[in-house]
Design a protein around this motif. Structure first.
Motif, PDB file in Angstrom:
ATOM      1  N   ASP A 162       1.754   1.489  -5.327  1.00 51.94           N
ATOM      2  CA  ASP A 162       1.265   2.079  -6.632  1.00 51.94           C
ATOM      3  C   ASP A 162       2.486   2.605  -7.323  1.00 51.94           C
ATOM      4  O   ASP A 162       3.331   3.473  -7.234  1.00 51.94           O
ATOM      5  N   LYS A 165       2.858   6.350  -9.040  1.00 50.61           N
ATOM      6  CA  LYS A 165       3.383   7.517  -8.577  1.00 50.61           C
ATOM      7  C   LYS A 165       5.159   7.609  -8.488  1.00 50.61           C
ATOM      8  O   LYS A 165       5.719   6.463  -8.629  1.00 50.61           O
ATOM      9  N   THR A 169       4.795   4.338  -4.390  1.00 52.95           N
ATOM     10  CA  THR A 169       4.202   4.186  -3.042  1.00 52.95           C
ATOM     11  C   THR A 169       4.590   2.684  -2.753  1.00 52.95           C
ATOM     12  O   THR A 169       3.927   1.661  -3.572  1.00 52.95           O
ATOM     13  N   LEU A 238       6.836   6.854   5.600  1.00 56.31           N
ATOM     14  CA  LEU A 238       5.535   6.853   4.632  1.00 56.31           C
ATOM     15  C   LEU A 238       5.939   8.341   3.714  1.00 56.31           C
ATOM     16  O   LEU A 238       5.025   8.747   3.010  1.00 56.31           O
ATOM     17  N   SER A 240       7.418   8.376   0.958  1.00 56.81           N
ATOM     18  CA  SER A 240       7.057   8.125  -0.535  1.00 56.81           C
ATOM     19  C   SER A 240       5.667   8.156  -0.894  1.00 56.81           C
ATOM     20  O   SER A 240       5.233   8.590  -2.011  1.00 56.81           O
ATOM     21  N   PHE A 241       4.901   7.947   0.219  1.00 50.66           N
ATOM     22  CA  PHE A 241       3.278   8.008   0.060  1.00 50.66           C
ATOM     23  C   PHE A 241       3.008   9.385   0.231  1.00 50.66           C
ATOM     24  O   PHE A 241       2.172   9.870  -0.927  1.00 50.66           O
ATOM     25  N   ASN A 245       1.071  11.397  -3.177  1.00 53.06           N
ATOM     26  CA  ASN A 245      -0.101  11.742  -3.097  1.00 53.06           C
ATOM     27  C   ASN A 245      -0.447  13.250  -2.592  1.00 53.06           C
ATOM     28  O   ASN A 245      -1.516  13.653  -2.808  1.00 53.06           O
TER      29      ASN A 245
END
Length: 372
Positions: A162, A165, A169, A238, A240-241, A245
């Motif tokens: 993504d 973002k 991501t 995770l 960065s996710f 988000n």
């Protein structure tokens, strides 16, 4: 003597002519064999570029006539809107050949072996603008005109990105091994799902992925039943996710994900079940210096309290269940779009709810007044 000399002369002349024809035929075959890889390469490149919205090329083609095969070296397929760094598909080597053992079952089918394929999926892409199933089918049949019965993937990589973002991501699976057997039901199994698929790999954060699936690939919308587990993934990988988000990150933790679902006659049913353990969200000294300052620390503290409230004191795990439901036969939408959308939303929800919305799910356990 002269009476026999003419027939003998004619005989030798005929033999010489025969040898000459054979030599010419051999030379013609050699020329065709030398030219064939170039002809096939041009054909493959033409077919790849005929797929709507894509451009593609292959570096080289090797022909193996004795086993009925050809090998594609260096295949690249790129969406016209893709960043050059993230082409849709790259395959180091693809071996497409006749599956000879299926001839004993009276069927002429093929097998494909892919070495080091890499797939990039961008979250910003609109799946409903993808080429139709007919376009993909036409392209695949052009590359392999014989029905595919076996597919093997060696050391593949799948990446979900993504780029909208911050931070970007990047979720990926490395070292993918996939084996799909009896896709054309050559063995004439009477089961509703005659084909079997096994997938293993290593996820971001060192997770161990294993998925098994029984499939009927011969239907227009394939039927399938799948079980999947992803265990031992380090949550720090995770961040960065989570940053992009949920506007948070974690300091420690591990996640295991289990999922089962079926797709029968276009109807999807199943669940995603994540387990989070040893979660730590807040580090005041470290986080107070980051962008967002005090507000960031407060938000992370609140999330940490939620995690504490719903942690099972015996297992130290946070768990929830996200249902998977959907019908992909809606005539107003693409079945592929709906299928991917349902799965994507289910797994995204699993991450979000397992981190911050578990209070109601575990309310009955935490209300019992457990001791830490």
């Amino acid at each position: 003597m002269q009476r026999y000399s003419k027939p003998i002369f004619r005989f030798f002349r005929t033999v010489k002519a025969g040898y000459l024809i054979i030599v010419l035929l051999l030379l013609a075959l050699i020329v065709i064999r030398l030219a064939l890889p170039g002809i096939v390469r041009n054909y493959v490149n033409k077919k790849l570029n005929e797929l709507p919205g894509y451009t593609g090329h292959v570096d080289d083609i090797d022909i193996s006539l004795y086993r009925g095969a050809y090998v594609i070296n260096g295949l690249l397929l790129k969406k016209k809107t893709d960043p050059s760094k993230y082409p849709f598909l790259v395959i180091r080597r693809a071996d497409l050949s006749v599956e000879w053992r299926s001839l004993f079952h009276g069927r002429l089918v093929s097998e494909i072996i892919l070495d080091r394929p890499v797939i990039h999926i961008l979250a910003t892409e609109e799946i409903n603008k993808e080429p139709s199933k007919d376009s993909w089918t036409k392209t695949v049949k052009a590359l392999m005109p014989i029905t595919i019965n076996r597919l093997q993937v060696n050391n593949g990589k799948f990446t979900y990105l993504d780029l909208s973002k911050q931070p970007v991501t990047d979720l990926h699976i490395d070292h993918m091994q996939l084996t799909a057997l009896n896709l054309a039901n050559v063995q004439k199994q009477a089961k509703r799902l005659p084909s079997h698929v096994l997938l293993t790999g290593t996820s971001i954060g060192g997770g161990h992925l294993k998925a098994e699936m029984d499939v009927n690939a011969l239907k227009n919308i394939p039927d399938m039943a799948m079980g999947m587990s992803l265990t031992g993934t380090n949550l720090l990988s995770l961040n960065s996710f989570f940053e992009g988000n949920a506007k948070m990150d974690v300091e420690r933790g591990q996640i295991d994900i289990f999922s089962k679902f079926t797709l029968m006659d276009g109807q999807m049913d199943g669940y995603v079940k994540p387990f989070i353990k040893d979660l730590k969200v807040l580090n005041v000294k470290k986080d107070i210096k980051k962008k967002g300052g005090v507000l960031r620390v407060i938000k992370k503290a609140v999330v940490g309290l939620f995690a504490k409230a719903v942690t099972n004191p015996k297992t130290k795990k946070i768990a929830t269940v996200i249902p998977i439901h959907g019908n992909i036969k809606d005539p107003q939408t693409s079945g592929w779009t709906t299928f991917v959308g349902v799965l994507k939303n289910a797994f995204i929800r699993a991450f979000h709810e397992s981190l911050s919305n578990e209070l109601n799910f575990r309310k009955s356990e935490s209300a019992g007044g457990t001791k830490e």
